[in-house]
Design an enzyme around this catalytic site. Sequence first.
Site, PDB file in Angstrom:
ATOM      1  N   GLU A   1     -20.655  -4.200 -10.149  1.00 26.33           N
ATOM      2  CA  GLU A   1     -21.509  -4.878  -9.880  1.00 26.33           C
ATOM      3  C   GLU A   1     -20.807  -6.032 -10.394  1.00 26.33           C
ATOM      4  O   GLU A   1     -21.715  -6.659 -11.984  1.00 26.33           O
ATOM      5  CB  GLU A   1     -22.796  -5.083  -9.200  1.00 26.33           C
ATOM      6  CG  GLU A   1     -23.918  -5.870  -8.725  1.00 26.33           C
ATOM      7  CD  GLU A   1     -24.576  -6.655  -8.742  1.00 26.33           C
ATOM      8  OE1 GLU A   1     -25.271  -6.461  -7.375  1.00 26.33           O
ATOM      9  OE2 GLU A   1     -25.328  -5.589  -9.985  1.00 26.33           O
TER      10      GLU A   1
ATOM     11  N   LYS B   1     -29.911  -3.009   1.393  1.00 28.60           N
ATOM     12  CA  LYS B   1     -30.950  -2.572   0.457  1.00 28.60           C
ATOM     13  C   LYS B   1     -32.170  -3.168  -0.152  1.00 28.60           C
ATOM     14  O   LYS B   1     -32.296  -4.428   0.609  1.00 28.60           O
ATOM     15  CB  LYS B   1     -29.815  -2.937  -0.799  1.00 28.60           C
ATOM     16  CG  LYS B   1     -30.478  -2.964  -2.306  1.00 28.60           C
ATOM     17  CD  LYS B   1     -29.867  -4.494  -3.760  1.00 28.60           C
ATOM     18  CE  LYS B   1     -30.372  -4.107  -5.017  1.00 28.60           C
ATOM     19  NZ  LYS B   1     -30.207  -5.361  -6.043  1.00 28.60           N
TER      20      LYS B   1
ATOM     21  N   ARG C   1     -22.035  -9.967 -11.089  1.00 31.87           N
ATOM     22  CA  ARG C   1     -23.028 -10.798 -10.412  1.00 31.87           C
ATOM     23  C   ARG C   1     -22.130 -12.143 -11.158  1.00 31.87           C
ATOM     24  O   ARG C   1     -22.056 -13.014 -11.783  1.00 31.87           O
ATOM     25  CB  ARG C   1     -24.430 -10.427 -11.524  1.00 31.87           C
ATOM     26  CG  ARG C   1     -24.881  -9.404 -11.228  1.00 31.87           C
ATOM     27  CD  ARG C   1     -25.873  -9.775 -10.144  1.00 31.87           C
ATOM     28  NE  ARG C   1     -26.248 -11.157  -9.729  1.00 31.87           N
ATOM     29  CZ  ARG C   1     -27.729 -11.050 -10.423  1.00 31.87           C
ATOM     30  NH1 ARG C   1     -28.371  -9.792 -10.659  1.00 31.87           N
ATOM     31  NH2 ARG C   1     -28.011 -11.895 -10.285  1.00 31.87           N
TER      32      ARG C   1
ATOM     33  N   GLN D   1     -34.449  -0.361 -15.543  1.00 30.81           N
ATOM     34  CA  GLN D   1     -33.283  -0.024 -15.390  1.00 30.81           C
ATOM     35  C   GLN D   1     -32.954   1.125 -16.183  1.00 30.81           C
ATOM     36  O   GLN D   1     -33.797   0.959 -17.527  1.00 30.81           O
ATOM     37  CB  GLN D   1     -32.033  -1.107 -15.016  1.00 30.81           C
ATOM     38  CG  GLN D   1     -31.562  -1.108 -13.701  1.00 30.81           C
ATOM     39  CD  GLN D   1     -30.329  -2.435 -14.297  1.00 30.81           C
ATOM     40  OE1 GLN D   1     -29.953  -2.807 -15.108  1.00 30.81           O
ATOM     41  NE2 GLN D   1     -30.342  -2.862 -12.963  1.00 30.81           N
TER      42      GLN D   1
ATOM     43  N   HIS E   1     -35.245  -8.192  -1.961  1.00 31.16           N
ATOM     44  CA  HIS E   1     -36.078  -8.233  -3.297  1.00 31.16           C
ATOM     45  C   HIS E   1     -37.410  -8.819  -3.566  1.00 31.16           C
ATOM     46  O   HIS E   1     -37.954  -9.468  -2.610  1.00 31.16           O
ATOM     47  CB  HIS E   1     -34.967  -8.828  -4.418  1.00 31.16           C
ATOM     48  CG  HIS E   1     -33.528  -8.505  -4.402  1.00 31.16           C
ATOM     49  ND1 HIS E   1     -32.721  -9.165  -3.545  1.00 31.16           N
ATOM     50  CD2 HIS E   1     -33.001  -7.732  -5.115  1.00 31.16           C
ATOM     51  CE1 HIS E   1     -31.719  -8.456  -3.572  1.00 31.16           C
ATOM     52  NE2 HIS E   1     -31.864  -7.551  -4.736  1.00 31.16           N
TER      53      HIS E   1
ATOM     54  N   ARG F   1     -34.841   5.451  -9.743  1.00 30.17           N
ATOM     55  CA  ARG F   1     -33.203   4.976 -10.064  1.00 30.17           C
ATOM     56  C   ARG F   1     -32.136   6.473 -10.406  1.00 30.17           C
ATOM     57  O   ARG F   1     -31.358   6.104 -10.028  1.00 30.17           O
ATOM     58  CB  ARG F   1     -32.855   4.467 -11.404  1.00 30.17           C
ATOM     59  CG  ARG F   1     -34.073   3.279 -11.080  1.00 30.17           C
ATOM     60  CD  ARG F   1     -33.762   2.120 -12.151  1.00 30.17           C
ATOM     61  NE  ARG F   1     -34.467   0.919 -12.364  1.00 30.17           N
ATOM     62  CZ  ARG F   1     -34.013  -0.205 -10.907  1.00 30.17           C
ATOM     63  NH1 ARG F   1     -32.189  -0.285 -11.370  1.00 30.17           N
ATOM     64  NH2 ARG F   1     -34.375  -1.185 -11.557  1.00 30.17           N
TER      65      ARG F   1
ATOM     66  N   ARG G   1     -26.134 -14.467  -6.137  1.00 31.66           N
ATOM     67  CA  ARG G   1     -27.831 -13.949  -5.509  1.00 31.66           C
ATOM     68  C   ARG G   1     -28.259 -14.565  -5.913  1.00 31.66           C
ATOM     69  O   ARG G   1     -27.695 -15.719  -6.851  1.00 31.66           O
ATOM     70  CB  ARG G   1     -28.037 -12.975  -7.033  1.00 31.66           C
ATOM     71  CG  ARG G   1     -29.952 -12.476  -7.082  1.00 31.66           C
ATOM     72  CD  ARG G   1     -29.814 -11.974  -5.550  1.00 31.66           C
ATOM     73  NE  ARG G   1     -29.470 -10.482  -5.733  1.00 31.66           N
ATOM     74  CZ  ARG G   1     -28.988  -9.944  -5.314  1.00 31.66           C
ATOM     75  NH1 ARG G   1     -28.794 -10.242  -3.810  1.00 31.66           N
ATOM     76  NH2 ARG G   1     -28.547  -8.829  -5.273  1.00 31.66           N
TER      77      ARG G   1
END
Length: 246
Positions: free
Chosen positions: A42, A160, A44, A221, A133, A197, A75
């Site tokens: 990913e 998501k 960012r 995470q 989110h 996760r 984002r």
Amino acid sequence: MATQTLRERLSGGAPLVAVSFGDDDPAGDAARARELGVDLAELRIDWNRSVEPADVLAAIAPFRAAGLRILATIRSKAEGGRWPGDETARRRLFEAILPAVDAVDVELSSTEILPGVVAAARAADRLVVVSYHDFDKTPDEDFLRGTVEAARAAGADLVKISTMAHGPEDLRRLAALLLRYDSMVVIGMGAEGAATRVFFPVLGSRITYAADGERPSAPGQLPFSETARLLATFSPGYATARGAGA
């Protein structure tokens, strides 16, 4: 090097483990991601020092050269990101990078650019993750279902949902959402959500996100190596795909 495209890997049913990167050291990060066997990089882009299209494409290039699958995320600040510009510039940047990536992530709340990004992704034959989110709480069931339905109506290939989990009730609510819909990425953030996760991918969540080493990019995470090890233990499909380098 990945032997399957992102679309092929998703159609095979095994989950993917994503790791997020900025542009501090694209060549080094790409080499490390390939060595670790990261399923999905990913990028960012909202973290990048420069968001000029030419600079962003240059930062993407090492990941592409390494044969990694790439999810590009720019984002919004409204959902925890660092994007410094306006929405017109963000839409144009998405459009500029689409040919160089496999998928993009854009927030459902980004109503000004979402239709244009989805249309551009369709034209480029790229996948779209439409995301939501909440870094404070897990909303109620009706709100979550409404969010999923709105994201699907907007053209999401994957929806998501990532919310802060404060206990078992939140985890049950998120699990119920995951089991109700297909083509989902569902994550419970924070210490209470850490188990999601690993175990939500076993239940069908298509992508889980892991940390680059010990540096998490979101609360709860786990390091990539630990996430991959646990998934390979509990998901035979993931173990097979990882063993095959898929």
